[in-house]
Enzyme design. Sequence first.
Site, PDB file in Angstrom:
ATOM      1  N   ASP A  48      -0.561   1.862  -2.276  1.00 43.08           N
ATOM      2  CA  ASP A  48       0.574   1.215  -1.630  1.00 43.08           C
ATOM      3  C   ASP A  48       1.624   0.795  -2.657  1.00 43.08           C
ATOM      4  O   ASP A  48       1.447  -0.194  -3.367  1.00 43.08           O
ATOM      5  CB  ASP A  48       0.056  -0.013  -0.859  1.00 43.08           C
TER       6      ASP A  48
ATOM      7  N   SER B 225      20.627   3.711  -1.433  1.00 40.65           N
ATOM      8  CA  SER B 225      21.129   5.035  -1.043  1.00 40.65           C
ATOM      9  C   SER B 225      22.569   4.841  -0.558  1.00 40.65           C
ATOM     10  O   SER B 225      22.817   3.954   0.264  1.00 40.65           O
ATOM     11  CB  SER B 225      20.277   5.603   0.096  1.00 40.65           C
TER      12      SER B 225
HETATM   13  O1  LIG Z   1       3.313  -5.216   3.210  1.00 42.11           O
HETATM   14  C1  LIG Z   1       4.057  -4.076   2.935  1.00 42.11           C
HETATM   15  C2  LIG Z   1       3.543  -3.403   1.694  1.00 42.11           C
HETATM   16  N1  LIG Z   1       3.382  -1.993   2.039  1.00 42.11           N
HETATM   17  C3  LIG Z   1       3.152  -1.957   3.479  1.00 42.11           C
HETATM   18  C4  LIG Z   1       1.695  -1.884   3.753  1.00 42.11           C
HETATM   19  N2  LIG Z   1       1.088  -2.214   4.903  1.00 42.11           N
HETATM   20  C5  LIG Z   1      -0.209  -1.846   4.696  1.00 42.11           C
HETATM   21  C6  LIG Z   1      -1.275  -1.955   5.686  1.00 42.11           C
HETATM   22  C7  LIG Z   1      -2.373  -1.105   5.616  1.00 42.11           C
HETATM   23  C8  LIG Z   1      -3.397  -1.182   6.565  1.00 42.11           C
HETATM   24  C9  LIG Z   1      -3.288  -2.112   7.573  1.00 42.11           C
HETATM   25  C10 LIG Z   1      -4.363  -2.214   8.611  1.00 42.11           C
HETATM   26  F1  LIG Z   1      -5.421  -1.475   8.282  1.00 42.11           F
HETATM   27  F2  LIG Z   1      -3.874  -1.806   9.780  1.00 42.11           F
HETATM   28  F3  LIG Z   1      -4.736  -3.479   8.719  1.00 42.11           F
HETATM   29  C11 LIG Z   1      -2.196  -2.969   7.670  1.00 42.11           C
HETATM   30  C12 LIG Z   1      -1.177  -2.894   6.707  1.00 42.11           C
HETATM   31  N3  LIG Z   1      -0.374  -1.327   3.493  1.00 42.11           N
HETATM   32  O2  LIG Z   1       0.833  -1.378   2.873  1.00 42.11           O
HETATM   33  C13 LIG Z   1       3.840  -3.138   4.060  1.00 42.11           C
END
Ligand SMILES: O[C@H]1CN[C@@H](c2nc(-c3ccc(C(F)(F)F)cc3)no2)C1
Length: 329
Positions: A34, A198
């Site tokens: 991420d 952008s």
């Molecule tokens: O916070 C920001 C940083 N990057 C974005 C992000 N969001 C998640 C995430 C992954 C898995 C889940 C779950 F499994 F559904 F719980 C939820 C959110 N991972 O990176 C948003």
Amino acid sequence: VTGSGVASPQQYDVEYLTPISVGTPPLVLNLNLDTGSSDLWVFSSELPPSEINGQTVYDPTKSTSAKKLEGATWEIEYGDGSSSEGDVYIDSVAIGDLTVTAQAVQAAKNVSAEFTADTNDDGLLGLAFNTINTVQPTRQKTFYDNAQSILDAPVFTADLKDDAPGRYNFGYIDSSVYTGNISYLPVDSSQGFWMFTSPGYAIGKGGYKITEMKGIADTGTTLLLLPTSVVVAYYKQVDGARYEGTQGGYIFACSATLPDFVFAVGNNARVTVPGKYINYAPTDSSGTTCFGGIQKDIGIGFSIFGDVALKAAFVVFDGPNQQLGWAAK
Ligand SMILES: O[C@H]1CN[C@@H](c2nc(-c3ccc(C(F)(F)F)cc3)no2)C1
């Protein structure tokens, strides 16, 4: 040293998972890399069994190289409101042939229901800047930051694909996986993100519109979240598209033809997101109504160039030079 890991799409490309080895003997965990956060956290043996639902868990007592970081704790909340918290071990972490021997591995003691339900996801590996790592009292470095001193080149690249495996590479730029030149943009890391601006966009065959879109390259966000004016202009080109509050965004008939969305990177390079990527997924099992891959960035404070946009490009993340490179592929 270099490393490479496959990025396997989950259903509807909602997220991409990469096999990572943790500890001794190496335990393979499928993590969500991420670029929008900076914590490396994993499902662990310290969770209540009720919060584990098929995930592989890291048990630090079973890793001969694990050392507890005494007194350290962490807790994080993601853009969708999901969260996790726990304590910290220093252990070995590897992606392909790239091993960081003293990486902070944040062991989860609690995870929210969304993570429990995401059965294939064993945790996250943050690739944003250290300043937003949540470990207290002493924040910890990301895997990428720890790896920089041993990497052949201090970069990593993301090559995500539409409904197909892609790759995250560390330490090198694989010139065989992109076309044309890489256009580099300056990064503003003051908020801890890979933030860039952008200068404009075009919709389908329409004219180029100059309008600054300040956003982050975020592999952990599924969709492409843009300023309201851009989103309204886009869906004006989709017959029958409408904003549906109960669904939380723009929807349209799954049979609709969606125009490409083109955003500028620098003043003469463009990334074209195929309309197909913007027909994101059905809103229900009947498959008649579909949810848009472009949605409003309301309330966030900046735009988010998530997977819908990133899978249309080859992206170079260059920390030491504070720049983002974009190429077609
Ligand atoms: O916070 C920001 C940083 N990057 C974005 C992000 N969001 C998640 C995430 C992954 C898995 C889940 C779950 F499994 F559904 F719980 C939820 C959110 N991972 O990176 C948003």
